[in-house]
Design an enzyme around this catalytic site. Sequence first.
Site, short mmCIF file in Angstrom:
data_model
loop_
_atom_site.label_atom_id
_atom_site.label_comp_id
_atom_site.label_asym_id
_atom_site.label_seq_id
_atom_site.Cartn_x
_atom_site.Cartn_y
_atom_site.Cartn_z
N TYR A 137 -17.36 2.01 5.10
CA TYR A 137 -15.88 1.95 5.25
C TYR A 137 -15.53 2.53 6.60
O TYR A 137 -14.90 2.07 7.35
CB TYR A 137 -15.33 3.07 4.14
CG TYR A 137 -13.86 3.19 4.49
CD1 TYR A 137 -12.79 2.17 4.31
CD2 TYR A 137 -13.55 4.46 4.68
CE1 TYR A 137 -11.54 2.56 4.72
CE2 TYR A 137 -12.11 4.76 5.00
CZ TYR A 137 -11.06 3.77 4.89
OH TYR A 137 -9.88 4.17 5.06
N ALA A 153 -5.49 -2.62 4.86
CA ALA A 153 -7.12 -2.29 5.01
C ALA A 153 -7.64 -2.44 3.86
O ALA A 153 -6.90 -2.43 2.69
CB ALA A 153 -7.06 -0.79 5.32
N TYR A 154 -8.87 -2.35 3.86
CA TYR A 154 -9.75 -2.50 2.64
C TYR A 154 -10.17 -1.04 2.47
O TYR A 154 -10.79 -0.25 3.43
CB TYR A 154 -10.94 -3.13 3.18
CG TYR A 154 -12.10 -3.34 1.69
CD1 TYR A 154 -12.26 -4.39 1.16
CD2 TYR A 154 -12.90 -2.13 1.74
CE1 TYR A 154 -13.10 -4.38 0.01
CE2 TYR A 154 -13.91 -1.98 0.60
CZ TYR A 154 -13.88 -3.32 -0.09
OH TYR A 154 -14.84 -3.29 -1.16
N TRP A 183 -7.04 12.15 3.93
CA TRP A 183 -6.68 12.68 2.62
C TRP A 183 -5.16 12.33 2.01
O TRP A 183 -4.30 13.19 1.58
CB TRP A 183 -6.80 14.17 2.61
CG TRP A 183 -8.07 14.94 2.71
CD1 TRP A 183 -9.14 13.99 3.21
CD2 TRP A 183 -8.50 15.99 2.04
NE1 TRP A 183 -10.48 14.88 3.16
CE2 TRP A 183 -9.87 16.16 2.52
CE3 TRP A 183 -8.12 17.16 1.27
CZ2 TRP A 183 -10.71 17.00 2.11
CZ3 TRP A 183 -8.81 18.28 1.26
CH2 TRP A 183 -10.14 18.21 1.42
N LYS A 210 -13.83 0.67 9.90
CA LYS A 210 -12.55 1.38 10.64
C LYS A 210 -12.82 1.50 11.91
O LYS A 210 -11.98 1.36 13.06
CB LYS A 210 -12.18 2.36 9.77
CG LYS A 210 -11.53 2.12 8.31
CD LYS A 210 -10.42 1.19 8.32
CE LYS A 210 -9.03 1.99 8.95
NZ LYS A 210 -7.90 1.19 8.75
N LEU A 215 -5.73 -10.61 5.77
CA LEU A 215 -6.78 -10.23 6.53
C LEU A 215 -8.00 -10.53 6.31
O LEU A 215 -8.90 -10.82 7.56
CB LEU A 215 -6.48 -8.69 6.84
CG LEU A 215 -5.13 -8.21 7.41
CD1 LEU A 215 -5.41 -6.71 7.76
CD2 LEU A 215 -4.63 -8.84 8.20
N THR A 275 -8.62 6.50 10.04
CA THR A 275 -9.06 7.37 9.41
C THR A 275 -10.12 8.41 9.82
O THR A 275 -10.59 8.23 10.79
CB THR A 275 -9.95 6.66 8.20
OG1 THR A 275 -10.48 7.48 7.13
CG2 THR A 275 -11.15 5.65 8.68
N GLY A 309 0.72 -1.21 0.01
CA GLY A 309 -0.11 0.11 -0.04
C GLY A 309 0.77 1.33 -0.04
O GLY A 309 2.21 1.21 0.17
N GLN A 310 -0.09 2.39 -0.03
CA GLN A 310 0.84 3.71 -0.01
C GLN A 310 1.73 3.84 0.97
O GLN A 310 3.08 4.02 1.14
CB GLN A 310 0.05 4.82 -0.11
CG GLN A 310 -0.81 5.07 -1.56
CD GLN A 310 -1.53 6.54 -1.34
OE1 GLN A 310 -0.87 7.49 -1.83
NE2 GLN A 310 -2.65 6.71 -0.98
#
Length: 284
Positions: A124, A59-60, A149, A128, A36, A100, A11-12
Site C-alpha cells: 500500500y 484510492a485503494y 490515522w 501511494k 481508476l 499517506t 469515501g470518508q
Amino acid sequence: MEKILVLGKDGQLGRALQAISKQGDWKFIDKDTLNLYETETILGKLEREDFDVLINCAAYTAVDKAEDESEIAQRINGAALAPIAEACRMKKAILIHLSTDYVYGEVLPVPLREDAETNPQSIYGQTKLSGEEAVRSILDRHIIIRTSWLYGSEGHNFLNTMLKLGATQDKFQVVYDQVGAPTFVEHLAGAIVDIVKMNISHFGTFHYSNEGVCSWYDFAQAIFELTGKEVEIEPVNTDKFPTKAKRPNYSVLDKQKIKDTFGIHIPYWRNGLRACLHKMNKLK
C-alpha cells in the site's frame, strides 16, 4: 469562480467535502463514473470535464489486502495518477492529491518533515509513493497532502471499530507501540476547502494531521472516556496482532509547512475526536 472536481465521492474524505462545500462550483465523481483501475480511460474522461482544481480522494485503501492484490493497488494508487496529472497539465489545472504516512519506513521518534526519507514497508505504501512520484514528474501545479490515522463518523475506521467492540465486549486489547496522530476527516476537509478558496501560488508536498501525539491505545482510551463506556483495555505490542502489511511504528507528521504556507489552524486530536463523537451523539 473556480470549478472544482473531486474524485472519490463515496469515501470518508469525499463525503466530508460534500458536506462542507456548500458554496462554489463543485462536482463529485464516484468510481462508477471514473474507475481508476481502468487507467486507459482516465485521460479521455477527464478531458471532457471542466475544472480548474481537481481533488483526488480516490484510492485503494485496503492495506492488508493490497499485499495480495498488488497489481490492483498499483493501478489505482500509482498508475492512475499519470493520466490524472496529465489531464490537469493539459487544462492548466491544479491537482490536490491525498497521500499517506505509509510512504515512510522505520524512523527516529521525531515528527516527520515532508523532506524526510521515504521507505514504504508495505505494498500500500509503495503504491501511494508511486502515485506521488507520477504527479511530481508530470505536473508542477500540484499539492500533495500526506495524512494519517483518518477517521470520521461513517465508514470503516478505528473509531467505529472501537465503538462496535465496546458495544459487545467489556475487555479487549489494543496496541500501544504504534504512535501517530488521529485525524478527524472533517478537519482535513475544512483545510482543503480553505486552500481551494485561496489564490493558490504555492505547490509541493505538505502534511496534515490533527495536532498532538498518541498511540492507538491512547486513542481507544480517549474514545471510551468521552463516550462514558466502561471498557477495560489492555495495552499490547504489535506482534499480538500480526497483519500481512507492516504498519509504521512512528508516523507523527510535522505540519509546520502547511501552517506557514496557507495560514491553516490545526485542531488538537482530542478536540477532533470530541467533535466527531458530538456529531454522532455519542458524547457522555
